[in-house]
Design a protein around this motif. Structure first.
Motif, mmCIF file in Angstrom:
data_model
loop_
_atom_site.group_PDB
_atom_site.id
_atom_site.type_symbol
_atom_site.label_atom_id
_atom_site.label_comp_id
_atom_site.label_asym_id
_atom_site.label_seq_id
_atom_site.Cartn_x
_atom_site.Cartn_y
_atom_site.Cartn_z
ATOM 1 N N GLY A 123 0.798 -1.231 0.000
ATOM 2 C CA GLY A 123 0.000 0.000 0.000
ATOM 3 C C GLY A 123 0.828 1.278 0.000
ATOM 4 O O GLY A 123 0.293 2.362 0.228
ATOM 5 N N THR A 124 2.129 1.158 -0.272
ATOM 6 C CA THR A 124 2.993 2.347 -0.242
ATOM 7 C C THR A 124 3.128 3.012 -1.612
ATOM 8 O O THR A 124 3.662 4.112 -1.715
ATOM 9 C CB THR A 124 4.410 1.960 0.229
ATOM 10 O OG1 THR A 124 4.893 0.935 -0.648
ATOM 11 C CG2 THR A 124 4.403 1.439 1.655
ATOM 12 N N SER A 125 2.681 2.318 -2.669
ATOM 13 C CA SER A 125 2.817 2.824 -4.047
ATOM 14 C C SER A 125 4.242 3.308 -4.333
ATOM 15 O O SER A 125 4.455 4.417 -4.823
ATOM 16 C CB SER A 125 1.780 3.920 -4.332
ATOM 17 O OG SER A 125 0.475 3.369 -4.309
ATOM 18 N N CYS A 126 5.204 2.465 -4.021
ATOM 19 C CA CYS A 126 6.627 2.830 -4.167
ATOM 20 C C CYS A 126 7.115 2.761 -5.623
ATOM 21 O O CYS A 126 8.195 3.213 -5.932
ATOM 22 C CB CYS A 126 7.480 1.904 -3.304
ATOM 23 S SG CYS A 126 7.528 0.200 -3.941
ATOM 24 N N LYS A 127 6.335 2.135 -6.496
ATOM 25 C CA LYS A 127 6.616 2.040 -7.952
ATOM 26 C C LYS A 127 7.733 1.061 -8.313
ATOM 27 O O LYS A 127 8.157 1.010 -9.465
ATOM 28 C CB LYS A 127 6.938 3.409 -8.558
ATOM 29 C CG LYS A 127 5.858 4.458 -8.353
ATOM 30 C CD LYS A 127 6.232 5.740 -9.099
ATOM 31 C CE LYS A 127 5.221 6.835 -8.937
ATOM 32 N NZ LYS A 127 5.069 7.352 -7.588
ATOM 33 N N ARG A 128 8.251 0.303 -7.360
ATOM 34 C CA ARG A 128 9.357 -0.610 -7.687
ATOM 35 C C ARG A 128 8.915 -1.723 -8.647
ATOM 36 O O ARG A 128 9.738 -2.338 -9.313
ATOM 37 C CB ARG A 128 9.945 -1.216 -6.410
ATOM 38 C CG ARG A 128 10.739 -0.205 -5.607
ATOM 39 C CD ARG A 128 11.271 -0.783 -4.324
ATOM 40 N NE ARG A 128 12.269 -1.822 -4.533
ATOM 41 C CZ ARG A 128 12.743 -2.588 -3.563
ATOM 42 N NH1 ARG A 128 12.303 -2.439 -2.326
ATOM 43 N NH2 ARG A 128 13.647 -3.510 -3.823
ATOM 44 N N CYS A 129 7.619 -1.982 -8.692
ATOM 45 C CA CYS A 129 7.100 -3.014 -9.604
ATOM 46 C C CYS A 129 6.941 -2.466 -11.026
ATOM 47 O O CYS A 129 6.620 -3.217 -11.952
ATOM 48 C CB CYS A 129 5.753 -3.513 -9.103
ATOM 49 S SG CYS A 129 4.554 -2.181 -8.904
ATOM 50 N N GLY A 130 7.119 -1.148 -11.186
ATOM 51 C CA GLY A 130 6.934 -0.544 -12.503
ATOM 52 C C GLY A 130 5.545 0.042 -12.680
ATOM 53 O O GLY A 130 5.253 0.666 -13.691
ATOM 54 N N THR A 133 0.876 2.752 -8.926
ATOM 55 C CA THR A 133 0.271 2.569 -7.603
ATOM 56 C C THR A 133 0.113 1.077 -7.311
ATOM 57 O O THR A 133 0.131 0.239 -8.225
ATOM 58 C CB THR A 133 -1.143 3.197 -7.536
ATOM 59 O OG1 THR A 133 -1.965 2.508 -8.493
ATOM 60 C CG2 THR A 133 -1.123 4.675 -7.848
ATOM 61 N N CYS A 134 -0.083 0.781 -6.027
ATOM 62 C CA CYS A 134 -0.347 -0.618 -5.641
ATOM 63 C C CYS A 134 -1.673 -1.095 -6.250
ATOM 64 O O CYS A 134 -1.820 -2.267 -6.580
ATOM 65 C CB CYS A 134 -0.406 -0.749 -4.114
ATOM 66 S SG CYS A 134 1.181 -0.514 -3.307
ATOM 67 N N LEU A 135 -2.629 -0.183 -6.390
ATOM 68 C CA LEU A 135 -3.924 -0.587 -6.961
ATOM 69 C C LEU A 135 -3.750 -1.010 -8.424
ATOM 70 O O LEU A 135 -4.348 -1.988 -8.876
ATOM 71 C CB LEU A 135 -4.945 0.552 -6.831
ATOM 72 C CG LEU A 135 -6.373 0.187 -7.225
ATOM 73 C CD1 LEU A 135 -6.892 -1.005 -6.417
ATOM 74 C CD2 LEU A 135 -7.318 1.358 -7.067
ATOM 75 N N ALA A 136 -2.908 -0.260 -9.149
ATOM 76 C CA ALA A 136 -2.638 -0.622 -10.553
ATOM 77 C C ALA A 136 -1.980 -2.005 -10.619
ATOM 78 O O ALA A 136 -2.288 -2.818 -11.495
ATOM 79 C CB ALA A 136 -1.740 0.429 -11.194
ATOM 80 N N PHE A 137 -1.086 -2.260 -9.668
ATOM 81 C CA PHE A 137 -0.448 -3.577 -9.594
ATOM 82 C C PHE A 137 -1.509 -4.655 -9.323
ATOM 83 O O PHE A 137 -1.500 -5.722 -9.944
ATOM 84 C CB PHE A 137 0.599 -3.563 -8.467
ATOM 85 C CG PHE A 137 1.355 -4.850 -8.307
ATOM 86 C CD1 PHE A 137 2.511 -5.091 -9.029
ATOM 87 C CD2 PHE A 137 0.925 -5.815 -7.404
ATOM 88 C CE1 PHE A 137 3.219 -6.278 -8.871
ATOM 89 C CE2 PHE A 137 1.624 -7.002 -7.240
ATOM 90 C CZ PHE A 137 2.776 -7.230 -7.977
ATOM 91 N N ALA A 138 -2.436 -4.360 -8.392
ATOM 92 C CA ALA A 138 -3.489 -5.323 -8.036
ATOM 93 C C ALA A 138 -4.357 -5.655 -9.252
ATOM 94 O O ALA A 138 -4.713 -6.815 -9.473
ATOM 95 C CB ALA A 138 -4.348 -4.766 -6.908
ATOM 96 N N LYS A 150 7.093 -9.486 -8.648
ATOM 97 C CA LYS A 150 7.515 -8.150 -9.101
ATOM 98 C C LYS A 150 7.383 -7.091 -8.014
ATOM 99 O O LYS A 150 7.717 -5.924 -8.240
ATOM 100 C CB LYS A 150 6.683 -7.722 -10.328
ATOM 101 C CG LYS A 150 6.992 -8.530 -11.565
ATOM 102 C CD LYS A 150 8.279 -8.067 -12.200
ATOM 103 C CE LYS A 150 8.583 -8.838 -13.476
ATOM 104 N NZ LYS A 150 9.929 -8.546 -13.973
ATOM 105 N N CYS A 151 6.841 -7.463 -6.866
ATOM 106 C CA CYS A 151 6.704 -6.514 -5.749
ATOM 107 C C CYS A 151 7.722 -6.880 -4.667
ATOM 108 O O CYS A 151 7.405 -7.635 -3.748
ATOM 109 C CB CYS A 151 5.278 -6.563 -5.193
ATOM 110 S SG CYS A 151 5.078 -5.606 -3.658
ATOM 111 N N PRO A 152 8.957 -6.346 -4.737
ATOM 112 C CA PRO A 152 9.994 -6.723 -3.760
ATOM 113 C C PRO A 152 9.621 -6.461 -2.294
ATOM 114 O O PRO A 152 9.933 -7.293 -1.439
ATOM 115 C CB PRO A 152 11.211 -5.897 -4.196
ATOM 116 C CG PRO A 152 10.958 -5.549 -5.623
ATOM 117 C CD PRO A 152 9.473 -5.416 -5.748
HETATM 118 S S1 SF4 Z 1 2.781 -3.270 -5.588
HETATM 119 FE FE1 SF4 Z 1 4.347 -2.040 -6.612
HETATM 120 S S2 SF4 Z 1 3.981 0.001 -5.846
HETATM 121 FE FE2 SF4 Z 1 2.953 -1.368 -4.400
HETATM 122 S S3 SF4 Z 1 4.460 -1.805 -2.807
HETATM 123 FE FE3 SF4 Z 1 4.646 -3.406 -4.361
HETATM 124 S S4 SF4 Z 1 6.294 -2.661 -5.692
HETATM 125 FE FE4 SF4 Z 1 5.576 -0.900 -4.508
#
Ligand code: SF4
Length: 186
Positions: A123-130, A133-138, A150-152
């Protein structure tokens, strides 16, 4: 009678909802035979026939039946866990007794929702997954366009319990999941 007894063997904090607990109960008998019948009589189940798991969603809570144990997520306390287990045991035994009158349902059932996944992400939306936001990742994860790996941050100790619940939920829903952290950038 299919299920004779059960016993809560572990309770853990439910990090999907820090106010709640997660309970694991060992059961006396193999119960997977009743899963396609429960999947037929209940609405919104997630049935994974090859993995022999059935996830029941009820009142915002999540109960996953395995062949040898049951996990309950988002539970108030041990007293509520006992009440739910009694309800589940009665449901399992009653459905098993009536199985001759029920058409078994082997389909996967309800799809996972992106919001269910989102609640189990950092829930931090850190963008490390590319993703932005975390919601976009979800949304991508539920559409099987990206992997958990992909979410370290999910692989850090801080989010270990969320990671475990997420993997359990995806597994129950029949998703192919890599449980190894992707160490590549992006
Ligand atoms: S889903 Fe993406 S944006 Fe959210 S915590 Fe994991 S790496 Fe960061």
């Amino acid at each position: 009678m299919l299920l004779h007894s059960y016993k809560i063997t572990r309770t853990l904090p439910c990090l999907a909802d820090p106010e709640k607990i997660r309970a694991i109960a060992e059961i006396s008998d193999e119960i997977h035979e009743v899963f396609p019948y429960l999947n037929a009589v209940l609405k919104g189940c997630i049935y994974n026939h090859p993995a022999l798991t059935l996830t029941i969603k009820k009142d915002g809570k999540l109960f996953t039946l395995h062949a040898h144990h049951i996990t309950l997520a988002k539970i108030e306390d041990e007293k509520e866990a006992e009440e739910i287990l009694k309800w589940l045991a009665d449901l399992i035994n009653e459905t098993y007794e009536k199985r001759d009158q029920i058409e078994p349902n082997y389909s996967k059932g309800a799809e996972l929702r992106a919001l269910d996944i989102y609640k189990l992400l950092p829930g931090t939306s850190c963008k490390r997954c590319g993703e932005l936001t975390c919601l976009a990742f979800a949304v991508k994860l539920v559409g099987q366009e990206i992997e958990v790996a992909k979410c370290p941050p999910l692989f850090s100790e801080e989010y270990q319990e969320k990671h475990n619940v997420l993997v359990e939920l995806l597994h129950a829903a029949g998703y192919n999941i890599s449980t190894k952290e992707d160490t590549k950038d992006g």
